[in-house]
Design a protein around this motif. Structure first.
Motif, PDB file in Angstrom:
ATOM      1  N   PHE A 140      54.713  35.682  44.722  1.00 34.41           N
ATOM      2  CA  PHE A 140      56.100  36.088  44.964  1.00 34.41           C
ATOM      3  C   PHE A 140      56.252  37.527  45.445  1.00 34.41           C
ATOM      4  O   PHE A 140      57.191  37.858  46.152  1.00 34.41           O
ATOM      5  CB  PHE A 140      56.950  35.889  43.704  1.00 34.41           C
ATOM      6  CG  PHE A 140      57.108  34.449  43.317  1.00 34.41           C
ATOM      7  CD1 PHE A 140      57.849  33.575  44.108  1.00 34.41           C
ATOM      8  CD2 PHE A 140      56.495  33.961  42.192  1.00 34.41           C
ATOM      9  CE1 PHE A 140      57.986  32.240  43.766  1.00 34.41           C
ATOM     10  CE2 PHE A 140      56.630  32.622  41.833  1.00 34.41           C
ATOM     11  CZ  PHE A 140      57.368  31.762  42.620  1.00 34.41           C
ATOM     12  N   PHE A 141      55.343  38.397  45.032  1.00 39.19           N
ATOM     13  CA  PHE A 141      55.476  39.812  45.380  1.00 39.19           C
ATOM     14  C   PHE A 141      54.332  40.326  46.253  1.00 39.19           C
ATOM     15  O   PHE A 141      54.313  41.494  46.611  1.00 39.19           O
ATOM     16  CB  PHE A 141      55.572  40.665  44.112  1.00 39.19           C
ATOM     17  CG  PHE A 141      56.765  40.332  43.264  1.00 39.19           C
ATOM     18  CD1 PHE A 141      58.038  40.736  43.643  1.00 39.19           C
ATOM     19  CD2 PHE A 141      56.616  39.598  42.115  1.00 39.19           C
ATOM     20  CE1 PHE A 141      59.139  40.417  42.868  1.00 39.19           C
ATOM     21  CE2 PHE A 141      57.712  39.273  41.328  1.00 39.19           C
ATOM     22  CZ  PHE A 141      58.983  39.673  41.713  1.00 39.19           C
ATOM     23  N   GLY A 142      53.369  39.496  46.565  1.00 41.52           N
ATOM     24  CA  GLY A 142      52.260  39.884  47.436  1.00 41.52           C
ATOM     25  C   GLY A 142      51.325  40.918  46.837  1.00 41.52           C
ATOM     26  O   GLY A 142      50.680  41.665  47.563  1.00 41.52           O
ATOM     27  N   MET A 143      51.259  40.962  45.527  1.00 39.08           N
ATOM     28  CA  MET A 143      50.376  41.936  44.859  1.00 39.08           C
ATOM     29  C   MET A 143      48.916  41.568  45.074  1.00 39.08           C
ATOM     30  O   MET A 143      48.565  40.403  45.230  1.00 39.08           O
ATOM     31  CB  MET A 143      50.650  41.969  43.354  1.00 39.08           C
ATOM     32  CG  MET A 143      51.987  42.541  42.972  1.00 39.08           C
ATOM     33  SD  MET A 143      52.095  44.308  43.157  1.00 39.08           S
ATOM     34  CE  MET A 143      50.830  44.867  42.078  1.00 39.08           C
ATOM     35  N   ASN A 144      48.080  42.571  45.063  1.00 41.48           N
ATOM     36  CA  ASN A 144      46.641  42.378  45.141  1.00 41.48           C
ATOM     37  C   ASN A 144      46.185  41.626  43.898  1.00 41.48           C
ATOM     38  O   ASN A 144      46.586  41.960  42.790  1.00 41.48           O
ATOM     39  CB  ASN A 144      45.960  43.743  45.226  1.00 41.48           C
ATOM     40  CG  ASN A 144      44.486  43.649  45.534  1.00 41.48           C
ATOM     41  OD1 ASN A 144      43.770  42.828  44.993  1.00 41.48           O
ATOM     42  ND2 ASN A 144      44.042  44.528  46.419  1.00 41.48           N
ATOM     43  N   PRO A 145      45.337  40.610  44.032  1.00 38.42           N
ATOM     44  CA  PRO A 145      44.857  39.868  42.865  1.00 38.42           C
ATOM     45  C   PRO A 145      44.114  40.737  41.839  1.00 38.42           C
ATOM     46  O   PRO A 145      44.037  40.377  40.667  1.00 38.42           O
ATOM     47  CB  PRO A 145      43.906  38.818  43.454  1.00 38.42           C
ATOM     48  CG  PRO A 145      44.340  38.663  44.863  1.00 38.42           C
ATOM     49  CD  PRO A 145      44.888  39.995  45.284  1.00 38.42           C
ATOM     50  N   LEU A 146      43.612  41.881  42.261  1.00 31.01           N
ATOM     51  CA  LEU A 146      42.932  42.777  41.315  1.00 31.01           C
ATOM     52  C   LEU A 146      43.890  43.366  40.285  1.00 31.01           C
ATOM     53  O   LEU A 146      43.458  43.867  39.249  1.00 31.01           O
ATOM     54  CB  LEU A 146      42.244  43.913  42.070  1.00 31.01           C
ATOM     55  CG  LEU A 146      41.046  43.518  42.926  1.00 31.01           C
ATOM     56  CD1 LEU A 146      40.568  44.705  43.737  1.00 31.01           C
ATOM     57  CD2 LEU A 146      39.938  42.973  42.061  1.00 31.01           C
ATOM     58  N   SER A 147      45.180  43.296  40.546  1.00 28.92           N
ATOM     59  CA  SER A 147      46.140  43.839  39.584  1.00 28.92           C
ATOM     60  C   SER A 147      46.139  43.060  38.275  1.00 28.92           C
ATOM     61  O   SER A 147      46.655  43.539  37.270  1.00 28.92           O
ATOM     62  CB  SER A 147      47.543  43.879  40.189  1.00 28.92           C
ATOM     63  OG  SER A 147      47.983  42.569  40.512  1.00 28.92           O
ATOM     64  N   GLY A 148      45.536  41.876  38.248  1.00 30.70           N
ATOM     65  CA  GLY A 148      45.448  41.107  37.015  1.00 30.70           C
ATOM     66  C   GLY A 148      44.611  41.779  35.946  1.00 30.70           C
ATOM     67  O   GLY A 148      44.789  41.522  34.758  1.00 30.70           O
ATOM     68  N   ALA A 149      43.698  42.640  36.335  1.00 28.61           N
ATOM     69  CA  ALA A 149      42.839  43.327  35.361  1.00 28.61           C
ATOM     70  C   ALA A 149      43.430  44.644  34.881  1.00 28.61           C
ATOM     71  O   ALA A 149      42.860  45.281  33.994  1.00 28.61           O
ATOM     72  CB  ALA A 149      41.469  43.584  35.982  1.00 28.61           C
ATOM     73  N   LEU A 150      44.570  45.044  35.418  1.00 21.97           N
ATOM     74  CA  LEU A 150      45.116  46.354  35.085  1.00 21.97           C
ATOM     75  C   LEU A 150      45.582  46.463  33.637  1.00 21.97           C
ATOM     76  O   LEU A 150      45.508  47.539  33.042  1.00 21.97           O
ATOM     77  CB  LEU A 150      46.254  46.722  36.038  1.00 21.97           C
ATOM     78  CG  LEU A 150      45.827  46.970  37.480  1.00 21.97           C
ATOM     79  CD1 LEU A 150      47.022  47.292  38.348  1.00 21.97           C
ATOM     80  CD2 LEU A 150      44.804  48.074  37.549  1.00 21.97           C
ATOM     81  N   ILE A 151      46.071  45.374  33.054  1.00 20.61           N
ATOM     82  CA  ILE A 151      46.489  45.433  31.650  1.00 20.61           C
ATOM     83  C   ILE A 151      45.286  45.741  30.779  1.00 20.61           C
ATOM     84  O   ILE A 151      45.341  46.622  29.915  1.00 20.61           O
ATOM     85  CB  ILE A 151      47.151  44.109  31.215  1.00 20.61           C
ATOM     86  CG1 ILE A 151      48.437  43.883  32.003  1.00 20.61           C
ATOM     87  CG2 ILE A 151      47.439  44.119  29.717  1.00 20.61           C
ATOM     88  CD1 ILE A 151      49.073  42.525  31.752  1.00 20.61           C
ATOM     89  N   GLU A 152      44.220  45.037  30.991  1.00 21.16           N
ATOM     90  CA  GLU A 152      43.003  45.258  30.203  1.00 21.16           C
ATOM     91  C   GLU A 152      42.456  46.669  30.418  1.00 21.16           C
ATOM     92  O   GLU A 152      42.084  47.348  29.469  1.00 21.16           O
ATOM     93  CB  GLU A 152      41.945  44.224  30.594  1.00 21.16           C
ATOM     94  CG  GLU A 152      40.576  44.482  30.052  1.00 21.16           C
ATOM     95  CD  GLU A 152      40.459  44.281  28.558  1.00 21.16           C
ATOM     96  OE1 GLU A 152      39.447  44.734  27.996  1.00 21.16           O
ATOM     97  OE2 GLU A 152      41.359  43.687  27.953  1.00 21.16           O
TER      98      GLU A 152
END
Length: 181
Positions: free
Chosen positions: A140-152
């Motif tokens: 929906f927002f075109g974010m880079n898939p690597l942003s999934g690890a940012l919380i960790e």
């Protein structure tokens, strides 16, 4: 850094420690605060060094002067700046000297709740971050898939981990990942 500079810097540290011990012995209110001699000597070094006296002397001497950092020259400060990382290794390496190593069963009994909690939190952050990225942020927002690890990275790893991953983020084409944590 020469051997002489390292030796002189340790001698100066010893002098500050001895002066700190003398001050602690003579001044009762400092002694009553239970401040260690190293703290008292460290405050003295801060006062006569680049912390307080250095900026005062810089108004009267050139920046290339021997007294540009107060009464402590740059070569001594260079040696002192390298010491904390080496000394913390010695401290942690010697923590368990003299202690007997408990059995695996006892280690597991003591450590298992913390290990399981750490894994639950870490894996939970990975799963939530990855699911949120795959299902919402990327489509929906075109974010880079690597942003999934940012919380960790931000919560478990902290700012040090994020800074350590700066080259990885840049190499993978996601330099904006550094601004999240």
């Amino acid at each position: 850094m020469t051997v002489e500079t390292v030796g002189v810097s340790f001698l100066i540290l010893g002098v500050f420690l001895l002066i700190g011990k003398a001050i602690r012995y003579k001044v009762s209110w400092i002694s009553n605060l239970f401040l260690p001699s190293s703290i008292v000597g460290g405050f003295l070094a801060l006062i006569v060094g680049p912390g307080i006296l250095g900026p005062v002397l810089n108004q009267f001497v050139s920046p290339d002067s021997f007294f540009a950092n107060g009464l402590i020259p740059d070569s001594i400060l260079e040696v002192w700046s390298a010491l904390p990382s080496m000394f913390i290794t010695i401290i942690f390496a010697s923590i368990f000297l003299g202690d007997s190593v408990p059995s695996i069963r006892k280690i597991w009994k003591i450590a298992s709740p913390q290990i399981l909690m750490g894994h639950a939190v870490s894996w939970g952050q990975y799963v939530i971050g990855m699911l949120l990225t795959v299902l919402v942020l990327t489509p929906f927002f075109g974010m880079n898939p690597l942003s999934g690890a940012l919380i960790e990275i931000a919560f478990v790893g902290g700012h040090g981990t994020a800074a350590g991953l700066s080259n990885t983020f840049n190499d993978l084409g996601f330099p904006e990942g550094l601004t999240w944590p």
